[in-house]
Scaffold this motif. Sequence first.
Motif, PDB file in Angstrom:
ATOM      1  N   VAL A 316       0.793  -1.221   0.000  1.00 51.84           N
ATOM      2  CA  VAL A 316       0.000   0.000   0.000  1.00 51.84           C
ATOM      3  C   VAL A 316       0.828   1.275   0.000  1.00 51.84           C
ATOM      4  O   VAL A 316       0.338   2.317  -0.396  1.00 51.84           O
ATOM      5  N   GLU A 317       2.063   1.224   0.408  1.00 49.16           N
ATOM      6  CA  GLU A 317       2.821   2.461   0.569  1.00 49.16           C
ATOM      7  C   GLU A 317       3.533   2.842  -0.724  1.00 49.16           C
ATOM      8  O   GLU A 317       4.289   2.066  -1.289  1.00 49.16           O
ATOM      9  N   VAL A 318       3.261   4.037  -1.218  1.00 49.12           N
ATOM     10  CA  VAL A 318       3.937   4.516  -2.419  1.00 49.12           C
ATOM     11  C   VAL A 318       4.744   5.775  -2.136  1.00 49.12           C
ATOM     12  O   VAL A 318       5.405   6.303  -3.002  1.00 49.12           O
ATOM     13  N   GLY A 319       4.669   6.277  -0.941  1.00 46.80           N
ATOM     14  CA  GLY A 319       5.365   7.507  -0.620  1.00 46.80           C
ATOM     15  C   GLY A 319       4.549   8.722  -0.998  1.00 46.80           C
ATOM     16  O   GLY A 319       3.462   8.631  -1.538  1.00 46.80           O
ATOM     17  N   SER A 320       5.091   9.875  -0.742  1.00 48.98           N
ATOM     18  CA  SER A 320       4.380  11.118  -0.988  1.00 48.98           C
ATOM     19  C   SER A 320       4.374  11.476  -2.471  1.00 48.98           C
ATOM     20  O   SER A 320       5.336  11.224  -3.184  1.00 48.98           O
ATOM     21  N   VAL A 321       3.273  12.041  -2.929  1.00 51.95           N
ATOM     22  CA  VAL A 321       3.146  12.489  -4.308  1.00 51.95           C
ATOM     23  C   VAL A 321       3.206  14.008  -4.312  1.00 51.95           C
ATOM     24  O   VAL A 321       2.492  14.665  -3.563  1.00 51.95           O
ATOM     25  N   THR A 322       4.054  14.571  -5.143  1.00 57.55           N
ATOM     26  CA  THR A 322       4.169  16.028  -5.220  1.00 57.55           C
ATOM     27  C   THR A 322       3.902  16.486  -6.641  1.00 57.55           C
ATOM     28  O   THR A 322       3.868  15.697  -7.579  1.00 57.55           O
ATOM     29  N   LEU A 323       3.722  17.796  -6.812  1.00 54.02           N
ATOM     30  CA  LEU A 323       3.506  18.348  -8.143  1.00 54.02           C
ATOM     31  C   LEU A 323       4.693  18.056  -9.059  1.00 54.02           C
ATOM     32  O   LEU A 323       4.536  17.895 -10.261  1.00 54.02           O
ATOM     33  N   LYS A 324       5.864  17.958  -8.481  1.00 49.65           N
ATOM     34  CA  LYS A 324       7.078  17.747  -9.271  1.00 49.65           C
ATOM     35  C   LYS A 324       7.089  16.368  -9.937  1.00 49.65           C
ATOM     36  O   LYS A 324       7.709  16.178 -10.994  1.00 49.65           O
ATOM     37  N   ASP A 325       6.397  15.397  -9.333  1.00 46.54           N
ATOM     38  CA  ASP A 325       6.417  14.028  -9.852  1.00 46.54           C
ATOM     39  C   ASP A 325       5.728  13.893 -11.205  1.00 46.54           C
ATOM     40  O   ASP A 325       6.038  12.989 -11.979  1.00 46.54           O
ATOM     41  N   TYR A 326       4.770  14.773 -11.489  1.00 43.76           N
ATOM     42  CA  TYR A 326       3.986  14.648 -12.718  1.00 43.76           C
ATOM     43  C   TYR A 326       3.885  15.995 -13.434  1.00 43.76           C
ATOM     44  O   TYR A 326       2.805  16.464 -13.768  1.00 43.76           O
ATOM     45  N   PHE A 351      -2.644  15.101  -4.760  1.00 42.55           N
ATOM     46  CA  PHE A 351      -3.239  14.833  -6.077  1.00 42.55           C
ATOM     47  C   PHE A 351      -4.213  15.950  -6.457  1.00 42.55           C
ATOM     48  O   PHE A 351      -4.221  16.402  -7.608  1.00 42.55           O
ATOM     49  N   VAL A 352      -5.030  16.400  -5.508  1.00 46.53           N
ATOM     50  CA  VAL A 352      -5.972  17.491  -5.786  1.00 46.53           C
ATOM     51  C   VAL A 352      -5.200  18.755  -6.147  1.00 46.53           C
ATOM     52  O   VAL A 352      -5.568  19.492  -7.073  1.00 46.53           O
ATOM     53  N   ARG A 353      -4.118  19.021  -5.448  1.00 43.48           N
ATOM     54  CA  ARG A 353      -3.295  20.195  -5.748  1.00 43.48           C
ATOM     55  C   ARG A 353      -2.701  20.089  -7.162  1.00 43.48           C
ATOM     56  O   ARG A 353      -2.576  21.091  -7.877  1.00 43.48           O
ATOM     57  N   LEU A 354      -2.333  18.863  -7.547  1.00 47.62           N
ATOM     58  CA  LEU A 354      -1.810  18.635  -8.894  1.00 47.62           C
ATOM     59  C   LEU A 354      -2.865  18.983  -9.946  1.00 47.62           C
ATOM     60  O   LEU A 354      -2.570  19.680 -10.929  1.00 47.62           O
ATOM     61  N   ILE A 355      -4.089  18.531  -9.738  1.00 48.29           N
ATOM     62  CA  ILE A 355      -5.170  18.817 -10.677  1.00 48.29           C
ATOM     63  C   ILE A 355      -5.442  20.324 -10.741  1.00 48.29           C
ATOM     64  O   ILE A 355      -5.671  20.887 -11.819  1.00 48.29           O
ATOM     65  N   LEU A 356      -5.424  20.980  -9.606  1.00 46.40           N
ATOM     66  CA  LEU A 356      -5.638  22.435  -9.589  1.00 46.40           C
ATOM     67  C   LEU A 356      -4.590  23.161 -10.424  1.00 46.40           C
ATOM     68  O   LEU A 356      -4.904  24.112 -11.156  1.00 46.40           O
ATOM     69  N   VAL A 384      -5.643  24.680   2.684  1.00 48.21           N
ATOM     70  CA  VAL A 384      -4.495  24.248   1.884  1.00 48.21           C
ATOM     71  C   VAL A 384      -4.785  24.405   0.393  1.00 48.21           C
ATOM     72  O   VAL A 384      -3.945  24.905  -0.371  1.00 48.21           O
ATOM     73  N   LEU A 385      -5.976  24.005  -0.029  1.00 49.98           N
ATOM     74  CA  LEU A 385      -6.310  24.057  -1.453  1.00 49.98           C
ATOM     75  C   LEU A 385      -6.440  25.490  -1.957  1.00 49.98           C
ATOM     76  O   LEU A 385      -6.026  25.805  -3.083  1.00 49.98           O
ATOM     77  N   LEU A 386      -6.990  26.362  -1.142  1.00 52.00           N
ATOM     78  CA  LEU A 386      -7.158  27.756  -1.551  1.00 52.00           C
ATOM     79  C   LEU A 386      -5.816  28.470  -1.683  1.00 52.00           C
ATOM     80  O   LEU A 386      -5.691  29.453  -2.426  1.00 52.00           O
ATOM     81  N   ARG A 387      -4.825  27.984  -0.980  1.00 51.83           N
ATOM     82  CA  ARG A 387      -3.499  28.587  -1.044  1.00 51.83           C
ATOM     83  C   ARG A 387      -2.598  27.932  -2.096  1.00 51.83           C
ATOM     84  O   ARG A 387      -1.450  28.352  -2.299  1.00 51.83           O
ATOM     85  N   SER A 388      -3.112  26.882  -2.760  1.00 48.88           N
ATOM     86  CA  SER A 388      -2.307  26.140  -3.737  1.00 48.88           C
ATOM     87  C   SER A 388      -2.333  26.823  -5.103  1.00 48.88           C
ATOM     88  O   SER A 388      -3.303  27.520  -5.440  1.00 48.88           O
ATOM     89  N   PRO A 389      -1.287  26.631  -5.904  1.00 47.97           N
ATOM     90  CA  PRO A 389      -1.279  27.182  -7.263  1.00 47.97           C
ATOM     91  C   PRO A 389      -2.461  26.649  -8.063  1.00 47.97           C
ATOM     92  O   PRO A 389      -2.793  25.466  -7.979  1.00 47.97           O
ATOM     93  N   CYS A 390      -3.103  27.516  -8.815  1.00 50.31           N
ATOM     94  CA  CYS A 390      -4.318  27.126  -9.535  1.00 50.31           C
ATOM     95  C   CYS A 390      -4.268  27.705 -10.952  1.00 50.31           C
ATOM     96  O   CYS A 390      -4.131  28.914 -11.137  1.00 50.31           O
ATOM     97  N   ALA A 391      -4.414  26.824 -11.950  1.00 46.72           N
ATOM     98  CA  ALA A 391      -4.342  27.268 -13.345  1.00 46.72           C
ATOM     99  C   ALA A 391      -5.623  27.927 -13.816  1.00 46.72           C
ATOM    100  O   ALA A 391      -5.612  28.684 -14.782  1.00 46.72           O
TER     101      ALA A 391
END
Length: 405
Positions: A316-326, A351-356, A384-391
């Motif tokens: 189950v463990e895949v580690g943390s996912v960041t915007l840099k990964d994708y 993941f939600v931050r990545l989509i944003l 957290v989401l409101l402060r995240s980069p958003c396209a």
Amino acid sequence: MLPPSRKYDDMDMISKLPLGIIETILCFLPIQEAARTSILSREWRYRWITIPKLAFIEETFQVTYDDELSILDQIIGGSNERKVKAKRCKIFNAVYQVLLMHEGPIHEFTLSMWADNSCVEIDHMLYHLSRKNTLKKLTLDICCGYKLPLSLFSLSHLTDLSISSCALDHQPTFKGFDSLTYLFLQEIHTTEKTLMHLLSNCPSLKHLNLGSNCTTIEYSDDYVIADLFKCLPVIEDLCISFHIILCFQPDRIPKKLPTALVHLKYLCMEGLSFLHKYGLPFLVLLIKSSPNLKKLKLQKWRCYMWLIDDSYLDEVEVGSVTLKDYQNIWVEHLNELEIVEFSDGKNALDFVRLILAKSPVLKKVRIYLDEDGDKDEELQILRVLLRSPCASPVVDIIVRQVRTS
């Protein structure tokens, strides 16, 4: 005061309805009620035997058992098994009578009831429908584990097929459902070979629901996940369970699909865990392969973990996912993201931050927390989401408790 003849004419307006309207009304009635309309007037008599839409749903049948049980059974309360058989017998008799009297084409047929493989009557019904060869929409919800007969594969004019709680076997003589555009498979028992043979012979399939952790697929080493999507060249609406994905050698996930899902507009994945080592990679693969995706929905089942074997828990463990990964993701047409039973902590949030950050026309983000969520968590995630980069300059973000309906 109106003359008697005028009064009669006003009261008999129902007899003057056009035949098309009468047929439409009858199609909206349960078949038992439709048959009773014969008493309304001469124009309505036996009109129900020509309606093209037939539905037999066990819950709608009003059945009494007094005439089926012996006096001794009635005194002591009767056997539950006997009562079930009595009700089943009356349902089958009703279906037989309707099919025997019916005239003209049958375009839609629905059967929902409890049955088993001893019920050859269902085989007879499907055989009768295949002989008419006019059926376009078939819905079968037959608990539990009823094995579908060969005649199902002879319904060559089907456009909609819904199967729940049935067993589906491979039929090598099956030549395909050329007109099928909608396929719903839930809680079925089948094999990879059968599923692939079915999907590969539905060239017009646009809507596929292949879900439920109660679905069992006997897998082999013959297919990988890319083979499944080769069978869906024109798919527009896809709902698939992550449980199904795990049946197709997920350790061989390709970097990209051999054919892009250029028609896919709506993607729903059920039972997804961001912690599983194949969960996020497969989801990203689908997103990257769907250049025209407009809505993405992710839904987790509370009972998911205990339905999967122990090997799942070891991976189950895949580690943390960041915007840099994708960084190479760009979801150009996505305008709605919905996650139900939101959990898995930082991985899901990233993941939600990545989509944003990668969705320039995104308009709605709906996050529904799992049952353990509370107001503090709602506010924290939203902050957290409101402060995240958003396209997208117009995205509306809502975080709240999971919906109950």
